[in-house]
Design a protein around this motif. Structure first.
Motif, PDB file in Angstrom:
ATOM      1  N   VAL A 213      41.575 -38.830  19.888  1.00  0.00           N
ATOM      2  CA  VAL A 213      41.180 -37.638  20.749  1.00  0.00           C
ATOM      3  C   VAL A 213      42.301 -36.457  20.755  1.00  0.00           C
ATOM      4  O   VAL A 213      41.965 -35.533  20.652  1.00  0.00           O
ATOM      5  CB  VAL A 213      40.632 -38.188  22.166  1.00  0.00           C
ATOM      6  N   ALA A 214      43.381 -37.124  21.297  1.00  0.00           N
ATOM      7  CA  ALA A 214      44.683 -36.023  21.288  1.00  0.00           C
ATOM      8  C   ALA A 214      44.870 -35.492  20.047  1.00  0.00           C
ATOM      9  O   ALA A 214      45.205 -34.279  19.832  1.00  0.00           O
ATOM     10  CB  ALA A 214      45.666 -36.892  21.933  1.00  0.00           C
ATOM     11  N   GLU A 215      44.743 -36.142  18.914  1.00  0.00           N
ATOM     12  CA  GLU A 215      44.996 -35.924  17.492  1.00  0.00           C
ATOM     13  C   GLU A 215      43.893 -34.509  17.053  1.00  0.00           C
ATOM     14  O   GLU A 215      44.254 -33.591  16.752  1.00  0.00           O
ATOM     15  CB  GLU A 215      45.147 -36.868  16.681  1.00  0.00           C
ATOM     16  N   TYR A 216      42.766 -34.789  17.539  1.00  0.00           N
ATOM     17  CA  TYR A 216      41.701 -33.950  17.196  1.00  0.00           C
ATOM     18  C   TYR A 216      41.715 -32.573  18.040  1.00  0.00           C
ATOM     19  O   TYR A 216      41.275 -31.566  17.517  1.00  0.00           O
ATOM     20  CB  TYR A 216      40.307 -34.586  17.365  1.00  0.00           C
ATOM     21  N   GLU A 217      42.271 -32.774  19.185  1.00  0.00           N
ATOM     22  CA  GLU A 217      42.444 -31.742  20.196  1.00  0.00           C
ATOM     23  C   GLU A 217      43.608 -30.780  19.553  1.00  0.00           C
ATOM     24  O   GLU A 217      43.488 -29.667  19.606  1.00  0.00           O
ATOM     25  CB  GLU A 217      42.830 -32.076  21.405  1.00  0.00           C
ATOM     26  N   GLY A 218      44.508 -31.264  19.027  1.00  0.00           N
ATOM     27  CA  GLY A 218      45.473 -30.428  18.505  1.00  0.00           C
ATOM     28  C   GLY A 218      45.247 -29.764  17.145  1.00  0.00           C
ATOM     29  O   GLY A 218      45.340 -28.685  17.115  1.00  0.00           O
ATOM     30  N   LYS A 219      44.297 -30.490  16.441  1.00  0.00           N
ATOM     31  CA  LYS A 219      43.710 -29.914  15.319  1.00  0.00           C
ATOM     32  C   LYS A 219      42.855 -28.503  15.640  1.00  0.00           C
ATOM     33  O   LYS A 219      42.752 -27.732  14.909  1.00  0.00           O
ATOM     34  CB  LYS A 219      42.937 -30.856  14.605  1.00  0.00           C
ATOM     35  N   LYS A 220      42.124 -28.753  16.613  1.00  0.00           N
ATOM     36  CA  LYS A 220      41.214 -27.897  17.111  1.00  0.00           C
ATOM     37  C   LYS A 220      41.932 -26.611  17.724  1.00  0.00           C
ATOM     38  O   LYS A 220      41.494 -25.562  17.180  1.00  0.00           O
ATOM     39  CB  LYS A 220      40.249 -28.423  18.333  1.00  0.00           C
ATOM     40  N   GLU A 221      43.088 -26.750  18.331  1.00  0.00           N
ATOM     41  CA  GLU A 221      43.870 -25.987  18.815  1.00  0.00           C
ATOM     42  C   GLU A 221      44.479 -24.997  17.761  1.00  0.00           C
ATOM     43  O   GLU A 221      44.333 -23.703  17.723  1.00  0.00           O
ATOM     44  CB  GLU A 221      44.988 -26.351  19.493  1.00  0.00           C
ATOM     45  N   LEU A 222      44.795 -25.546  16.532  1.00  0.00           N
ATOM     46  CA  LEU A 222      45.579 -25.088  15.406  1.00  0.00           C
ATOM     47  C   LEU A 222      44.296 -24.201  14.707  1.00  0.00           C
ATOM     48  O   LEU A 222      44.553 -22.977  14.156  1.00  0.00           O
ATOM     49  CB  LEU A 222      45.913 -26.070  14.263  1.00  0.00           C
ATOM     50  N   LEU A 223      43.003 -24.606  14.635  1.00  0.00           N
ATOM     51  CA  LEU A 223      42.015 -23.799  13.953  1.00  0.00           C
ATOM     52  C   LEU A 223      41.720 -22.662  14.819  1.00  0.00           C
ATOM     53  O   LEU A 223      41.369 -21.686  14.268  1.00  0.00           O
ATOM     54  CB  LEU A 223      40.820 -24.802  13.857  1.00  0.00           C
TER      55      LEU A 223
END
Length: 468
Positions: A213-223
């Motif tokens: 979940v933390a990994e996907y949150e980081g990807k979302k912020e980058l996008l």
């Protein structure tokens, strides 16, 4: 009345704020990106050069007017060999030729105005004008290609955001199931139905899920940062986007490879080179020009004098002769007018015109080779995109079936774990399989959309209305 006015103002303010804070749709993202794209803006700026060249070519037939002037000190001496003034009919003076120097000195002033206008360029201007028109059409076609690339970039980022959003939902559902199974495991551990080791496996699965979940949150912020840079829309509004991935259905191509922007741009480039060849071959045709000029010449405080006599001596009457020594106050010559039609005919130009035409022919040949190569590559690209699209569609069906099987397997594993017929490892494996199947299904949707977009782009038929 004042209360009503205040109410209207508050409603308008609330409406504007709600509009400013609403989630942007794909069209708004695309419109903002098209305005801000650096490559697109640079290409539009370069296209302005062609417009200036066209205007410059049209202005070549406008008349030009130049004025010049000069003032200074003049001192000129002319050597003359001429007969003296012949006074023989009146006086008995022998004829002869004498050397004499005429000196003119003083302050001079000169003013000149020249007007020119091209009447006929031999056809070169006409052909160059048509070449620039074709060049402008070529640049417009390339502009369409750049716009399609911006659409593809924004669409990819938007779909990646949707993929992250859907993946987060999958993880959230998985987390809910693990939390429920954790409660079952706690009871089972209390009754001695499972070992502490099995119980720890559930906790480890929860920790692993939290890390994802933390990994996907980081990807979302980058996008979100990428979309903010591309569109200029704030992250606060971008965070409100909740896109959903859905397959794109394409129709049979209505256009051919020859209608792609790159091929159309090359076709216009070839047409422009044809006109340029014709323009260079006009080197031998005479050019006609209208010319007119006006002069003013003034001499101030001057002195005109000769070194010898201009009237020879007359011995019979004792006349010693006379030199010229004249000091006019000023001498003005105006106007000196000249007007007419002139022509320039390059009978032999050292083969420069032939070389220029040869270079234009080589440029045309290069464009033809580029078109031949582009057609081959774009044909292969279309076939590859069609194959990728067909495979992507098949993958959606496969991943959907795998997801259904994984869902059934998890339901069975949960029942068996609840009744003590299966260990926690089997439950975790079933949970991981379902999570992976659901994520793979979302990835299959993402890949199918990419393949569909590239297939539409292969024939320049990218329709934004079909995307979202």
């Amino acid at each position: 009345m004042k209360e009503m006015l205040h109410l209207i103002l508050l409603l308008l303010l609330f409406h504007s704020n709600s509009q400013a804070q609403s989630a942007p749709d794909f069209k708004e993202l695309l419109d903002s990106a098209l305005v801000r794209d650096a490559d697109l803006r640079m290409q539009q700026t370069k296209n302005k050069i062609t417009e200036l060249d066209q205007q410059k070519l049209k202005d070549i037939f406008l008349p030009t007017l130049e004025a010049s002037g000069m003032a200074g000190y003049m001192n000129a001496t002319a050597h003359l060999i001429s007969p003296e003034i012949n006074l023989q009919p009146f006086l008995n003076i022998p004829e002869g030729k004498y050397n004499n120097n005429l000196n003119i000195s003083g302050f001079s002033g000169l003013a000149k105005a020249d007007a020119k206008m091209l009447l006929y360029s031999g056809g070169k201007v006409k052909y160059l004008g048509k070449a620039l028109e074709e060049k402008q059409l070529s640049e417009k076609a390339l502009l369409e290609k750049s716009q399609d690339e911006v659409v593809a970039i924004i669409s990819r980022a938007y779909d990646q955001l949707a993929l992250v959003h859907q993946s987060k939902k999958v993880l959230d559902e998985s987390k809910k199931r693990l939390d429920a199974n954790k409660k079952t495991a706690d009871k089972a551990l209390g009754y001695g139905l499972i070992t502490p080791y099995d119980h720890k496996k559930i906790e480890l699965a929860q920790a692993t899920l939290d890390a994802k979940v933390a990994e996907y949150e980081g990807k979302k912020e980058l996008l979100l940062t990428q979309l903010e840079v591309l569109t200029g829309i704030t992250k606060d509004r971008l965070r409100q986007i909740e896109p959903v991935l859905a397959p794109i259905t394409t129709t049979a191509p209505q256009k051919t490879i020859e209608e792609r922007a790159e091929i159309r741009a090359l076709d216009h480039g070839i047409a422009a080179s044809d006109f340029k060849v014709k323009a260079e071959r006009t080197w031998w045709i005479p050019k006609v020009q209208l010319m007119a000029s006006a002069y003013y010449l003034g001499l101030y405080g001057s002195r005109w004098k000769t070194s010898g006599n201009i009237i020879p001596p007359i011995p019979s009457i004792g006349y010693p002769g006379r030199k010229l020594d004249w000091r006019p106050a000023s001498l003005n010559v105006f106007p000196i007018l000249r007007a007419g039609v002139g022509f320039q005919w390059s009978i032999f130009d050292g083969r420069e015109g032939k070389h220029a035409a040869g270079l234009a022919l080589i440029d045309r040949e290069q464009l033809l080779n580029q078109k031949y190569d582009a057609l081959r590559k774009l044909t292969l690209n279309q076939a590859n995109n069609q194959s990728g699209y067909d495979i992507a569609n098949a993958q959606i069906g496969l991943k959907k079936k795998q997801k259904e099987l994984a869902q059934n397997a998890l339901v069975q594993a949960e029942k068996e774990f609840r009744y003590g017929m299966a260990k926690s490892m089997q439950l975790i494996e079933a949970e991981n399989d379902l999570e992976a199947a659901e994520l793979e299904y979302q990835n299959a949707l993402f890949n199918q959309r990419r393949a569909a977009i590239e297939l539409m782009r292969s024939t320049q038929e990218l329709d934004v209305t079909k995307l979202y």
